[in-house]
Design a protein around this motif. Structure first.
Motif, mmCIF file in Angstrom:
data_model
loop_
_atom_site.group_PDB
_atom_site.id
_atom_site.type_symbol
_atom_site.label_atom_id
_atom_site.label_comp_id
_atom_site.label_asym_id
_atom_site.label_seq_id
_atom_site.Cartn_x
_atom_site.Cartn_y
_atom_site.Cartn_z
ATOM 1 N N ALA A 24 -14.147 85.633 28.214
ATOM 2 C CA ALA A 24 -13.585 85.623 26.856
ATOM 3 C C ALA A 24 -12.223 84.947 26.831
ATOM 4 O O ALA A 24 -11.988 84.015 26.049
ATOM 5 C CB ALA A 24 -13.495 87.054 26.320
ATOM 6 N N THR A 25 -11.302 85.396 27.697
ATOM 7 C CA THR A 25 -9.948 84.826 27.648
ATOM 8 C C THR A 25 -9.922 83.404 28.182
ATOM 9 O O THR A 25 -9.218 82.540 27.650
ATOM 10 C CB THR A 25 -8.944 85.681 28.448
ATOM 11 O OG1 THR A 25 -9.300 85.685 29.840
ATOM 12 C CG2 THR A 25 -8.895 87.110 27.923
ATOM 13 N N GLY A 26 -10.719 83.137 29.212
ATOM 14 C CA GLY A 26 -10.705 81.816 29.837
ATOM 15 C C GLY A 26 -11.284 80.731 28.954
ATOM 16 O O GLY A 26 -10.756 79.611 28.901
ATOM 17 N N THR A 27 -12.365 81.050 28.233
ATOM 18 C CA THR A 27 -12.948 80.019 27.364
ATOM 19 C C THR A 27 -12.107 79.811 26.113
ATOM 20 O O THR A 27 -12.054 78.702 25.576
ATOM 21 C CB THR A 27 -14.406 80.356 26.974
ATOM 22 O OG1 THR A 27 -14.457 81.641 26.346
ATOM 23 C CG2 THR A 27 -15.312 80.341 28.204
ATOM 24 N N ARG A 28 -11.425 80.845 25.679
ATOM 25 C CA ARG A 28 -10.493 80.674 24.537
ATOM 26 C C ARG A 28 -9.349 79.749 24.948
ATOM 27 O O ARG A 28 -8.973 78.835 24.210
ATOM 28 C CB ARG A 28 -9.974 82.037 24.094
ATOM 29 C CG ARG A 28 -9.242 82.024 22.768
ATOM 30 C CD ARG A 28 -9.069 83.426 22.223
ATOM 31 N NE ARG A 28 -8.223 84.250 23.075
ATOM 32 C CZ ARG A 28 -8.523 85.475 23.483
ATOM 33 N NH1 ARG A 28 -9.676 86.032 23.147
ATOM 34 N NH2 ARG A 28 -7.694 86.157 24.247
ATOM 35 N N ALA A 29 -8.803 79.977 26.135
ATOM 36 C CA ALA A 29 -7.725 79.109 26.638
ATOM 37 C C ALA A 29 -8.216 77.679 26.822
ATOM 38 O O ALA A 29 -7.499 76.717 26.515
ATOM 39 C CB ALA A 29 -7.176 79.658 27.950
ATOM 40 N N ALA A 30 -9.447 77.533 27.317
ATOM 41 C CA ALA A 30 -10.022 76.191 27.477
ATOM 42 C C ALA A 30 -10.046 75.469 26.134
ATOM 43 O O ALA A 30 -9.662 74.290 26.037
ATOM 44 C CB ALA A 30 -11.434 76.295 28.055
ATOM 45 N N ALA A 31 -10.481 76.175 25.086
ATOM 46 C CA ALA A 31 -10.547 75.570 23.755
ATOM 47 C C ALA A 31 -9.161 75.127 23.280
ATOM 48 O O ALA A 31 -9.001 74.037 22.730
ATOM 49 C CB ALA A 31 -11.161 76.553 22.769
ATOM 50 N N GLY A 63 -22.386 86.358 25.349
ATOM 51 C CA GLY A 63 -21.755 87.016 24.202
ATOM 52 C C GLY A 63 -20.247 87.021 24.224
ATOM 53 O O GLY A 63 -19.609 87.534 23.296
ATOM 54 N N ASN A 64 -19.646 86.455 25.273
ATOM 55 C CA ASN A 64 -18.186 86.533 25.416
ATOM 56 C C ASN A 64 -17.470 85.197 25.283
ATOM 57 O O ASN A 64 -16.239 85.175 25.193
ATOM 58 C CB ASN A 64 -17.832 87.139 26.779
ATOM 59 C CG ASN A 64 -18.237 88.600 26.870
ATOM 60 O OD1 ASN A 64 -18.035 89.352 25.922
ATOM 61 N ND2 ASN A 64 -18.837 88.988 27.982
ATOM 62 N N CYS A 65 -18.204 84.094 25.290
ATOM 63 C CA CYS A 65 -17.562 82.778 25.407
ATOM 64 C C CYS A 65 -17.276 82.149 24.051
ATOM 65 O O CYS A 65 -18.114 82.183 23.147
ATOM 66 C CB CYS A 65 -18.438 81.846 26.237
ATOM 67 S SG CYS A 65 -18.586 82.378 27.961
ATOM 68 N N ALA A 66 -16.112 81.538 23.949
ATOM 69 C CA ALA A 66 -15.719 80.835 22.728
ATOM 70 C C ALA A 66 -16.296 79.430 22.672
ATOM 71 O O ALA A 66 -16.390 78.827 21.600
ATOM 72 C CB ALA A 66 -14.193 80.767 22.637
ATOM 73 N N ILE A 67 -16.656 78.873 23.830
ATOM 74 C CA ILE A 67 -17.204 77.523 23.942
ATOM 75 C C ILE A 67 -18.446 77.581 24.832
ATOM 76 O O ILE A 67 -18.714 78.595 25.479
ATOM 77 C CB ILE A 67 -16.169 76.542 24.543
ATOM 78 C CG1 ILE A 67 -15.699 77.052 25.912
ATOM 79 C CG2 ILE A 67 -14.998 76.322 23.583
ATOM 80 C CD1 ILE A 67 -14.890 76.061 26.720
ATOM 81 N N ASP A 68 -19.193 76.483 24.871
ATOM 82 C CA ASP A 68 -20.430 76.453 25.653
ATOM 83 C C ASP A 68 -20.138 76.469 27.155
ATOM 84 O O ASP A 68 -19.076 76.026 27.601
ATOM 85 C CB ASP A 68 -21.253 75.217 25.296
ATOM 86 C CG ASP A 68 -21.833 75.326 23.893
ATOM 87 O OD1 ASP A 68 -21.748 76.408 23.284
ATOM 88 O OD2 ASP A 68 -22.370 74.305 23.405
ATOM 89 N N TYR A 69 -21.109 76.978 27.900
ATOM 90 C CA TYR A 69 -20.913 77.125 29.345
ATOM 91 C C TYR A 69 -22.223 76.866 30.072
ATOM 92 O O TYR A 69 -23.313 76.965 29.512
ATOM 93 C CB TYR A 69 -20.390 78.527 29.690
ATOM 94 C CG TYR A 69 -21.319 79.659 29.292
ATOM 95 C CD1 TYR A 69 -22.214 80.204 30.217
ATOM 96 C CD2 TYR A 69 -21.307 80.176 27.999
ATOM 97 C CE1 TYR A 69 -23.071 81.235 29.852
ATOM 98 C CE2 TYR A 69 -22.172 81.204 27.622
ATOM 99 C CZ TYR A 69 -23.047 81.729 28.550
ATOM 100 O OH TYR A 69 -23.909 82.749 28.188
ATOM 101 N N ALA A 70 -22.086 76.499 31.330
ATOM 102 C CA ALA A 70 -23.228 76.324 32.233
ATOM 103 C C ALA A 70 -22.808 76.891 33.582
ATOM 104 O O ALA A 70 -21.659 77.300 33.768
ATOM 105 C CB ALA A 70 -23.596 74.846 32.341
ATOM 106 N N PHE A 71 -23.754 76.897 34.516
ATOM 107 C CA PHE A 71 -23.457 77.458 35.840
ATOM 108 C C PHE A 71 -23.872 76.507 36.959
ATOM 109 O O PHE A 71 -24.919 75.866 36.894
ATOM 110 C CB PHE A 71 -24.186 78.788 36.063
ATOM 111 C CG PHE A 71 -23.681 79.927 35.233
ATOM 112 C CD1 PHE A 71 -22.345 80.285 35.272
ATOM 113 C CD2 PHE A 71 -24.532 80.636 34.401
ATOM 114 C CE1 PHE A 71 -21.869 81.333 34.499
ATOM 115 C CE2 PHE A 71 -24.068 81.696 33.632
ATOM 116 C CZ PHE A 71 -22.726 82.038 33.675
#
Length: 464
Positions: free
Chosen positions: A79-86, A118-126
């Motif tokens: 949650a915090t990391g993807t918000r910062a990424a944005a 359910g926690n990410c502000a932006i799209d993600y992959a692994f």
């Protein structure tokens, strides 16, 4: 319900073009580009980008949110990391799911899905970290590729934790040669480094600067060479992560000159920081402990040159933050106990834009190494990494004239220091769309946890 956005009067910059164009976004995708005044588009939302750049959202192909390490875990959650990424103009991250020794790849991947969903502000992959190569693991690699997890990381470092020996590495590479996967390598000779660590501690050399001194550039180069030759034997492509040293760059350049499918990334910390930071007094150097380590400043020139000549293709962050108080200080009196990792997911695009301002790289190369190349390398292109009809509307309005001072007081990463504290840069993210949805609007966060979705990937699109 259809939604339309028009971005007007900006300079659209992709890896291949710079054009003054308006961009039409419909239902989360780029619908069309047209020269200004050449159309009569109507839209629910109009963004005026006069005097600004309109660029693809950044793709950070190397992050570690909630990563367990050394008895603690990375301080940014998904949650915090993807918000910062944005906030920093990055709209897709590729994080690392971890297989623990004795567990299956599936168990590791499921655990990371549970952290992110359910926690990410932006799209993600692994990507998948492979710590335990055996017959079952090799079969699982094929299954993961079918699910869109198409790259596998191995470690020549960290004996007893993530380490794979040459035989395990070769077997995984042979499998990837068959199934189309891409092996990513942490190339350091961990067995030799551990000897040097023990010897340094025995001499009473416990300060953070010794972390860099024992993880020698020659041992990065040796491991890089070995990984390249193992990949050549297996007939597999290879991607070397966080390249930091002149000697390792030389190994990659030589392999590419031989026509091998060998690729490399570096990170902003190796381009903008140095061993001088590791030597900062009063344990401040611990803030800069990461592996591969920061090198003496003279290594920076070879990294920049390799980015210009395409011997290095990607700049990712290796974002793996640990707070100075309560985490980094676990290693007071023993540098080997300092959690390895730096915060940086929010800073990458701005630091690289400063390199454009300084004349180190061109604007299109900026977009290539931060957006397009990582998207192509990891099977996300042209959905991600460009602004073209059909692409996801992951778009950043970037003000190339705004000035800012990087600081922990103003960043959005969940960590109590900035690796770039006090650094002045020109250029700043103003507005960010993720699949057409505004996440940052005029420097205000409008996104939400759960907007970002898992994005399956195809196999590497970057091969010669």
């Amino acid at each position: 319900m259809s939604s339309r956005t028009v971005i007007r009067h900006g300079l659209v910059i992709t890896a291949s073009d710079e054009i003054h164009a308006d961009v039409l976004v419909e239902d989360g995708r780029v619908a069309a580009l047209a020269t200004p005044h050449a159309h009569s588009w109507t839209a629910d939302r109009v963004i005026d980008a006069t005097g600004k750049y309109v660029i693809p959202g950044g793709v950070d192909a190397h992050t570690h949110m909630e990563m367990p390490f050394g008895g603690t875990q990375a301080s940014d959650t998904f949650a915090t990391g993807t918000r910062a990424a944005a906030w920093g103009g990055t709209t897709t991250i590729v994080d690392f799911a971890v297989q623990s020794v004795g567990h299956t790849l599936r168990e590791g991947l499921d655990a990371w899905h549970a952290k992110a969903e359910g926690n990410c502000a932006i799209d993600y992959a692994f990507h998948m970290i492979v710590s335990d190569v055996n017959d079952e693991t090799l079969k699982e690699m094929d299954l993961l590729i079918e699910e869109g997890v198409t790259s596998f990381k191995q470690f020549m470092a960290y004996p007893g934790v993530f380490y794979s020996d040459d035989g395990q590495i070769l077997r995984a590479m042979q499998r990837s040669a068959e199934n189309g996967g891409l092996i990513m390598m942490h190339a350091e000779n961990g067995i030799a480094i551990d000897v040097l660590v023990r010897q340094a501690l025995a001499r009473g050399e416990t300060d953070p600067r010794h972390h860099g001194e024992v993880r020698k550039a020659l041992l990065e180069a040796e491991a890089t060479h070995r990984a390249i030759r193992l990949a050549q034997v297996a007939g597999a492509p290879l991607y070397v992560v966080h390249v930091s040293a002149t000697e390792a760059v030389a190994e990659l350049a030589r392999a590419r000159d031989e026509g091998l499918d060998v690729f490399g990334e570096t990170c902003p910390q190796y381009l903008f920081l140095s061993a001088d930071n590791l030597a900062e007094p009063d344990f401040e150097g611990a803030k800069y402990v990461c592996s591969t380590p920061l090198r003496p400043r003279e290594h920076q020139a070879s990294l920049w040159r390799a980015l210009r000549t395409n011997d290095l293709q990607v700049v990712s962050t290796d974002h793996c933050p640990f707070c100075f108080t309560g985490q980094k200080d676990l290693g007071r009196g023993d540098f080997s106990r300092i959690p390895n990792g730096l915060p940086g997911v929010e800073n990458r695009l701005d630091l690289l834009h400063q390199a454009v301002v300084d004349g180190r790289i061109s604007r299109r190369r900026w977009i290539e190494i931060a957006c397009a190349a990582p998207a192509r390398m990891f099977g996300l292109y042209p959905k991600k990494g460009t602004i073209a009809p059909g692409a996801d509307a992951d778009i950043v309005i970037y003000d190339p004239h705004a000035e800012q001072v990087m600081s922990a007081a103003t960043h959005h990463m969940n960590v109590d220091y900035s690796a770039y504290e006090g650094k002045r840069v020109t250029g700043r993210v103003e507005t960010v769309l993720s699949r057409g949805e505004p996440v940052i609007v005029q420097r205000e966060y409008t996104g939400r946890a759960g907007h970002g979705v898992f994005t399956p990937r195809s196999t590497c699109q970057y091969l010669n």
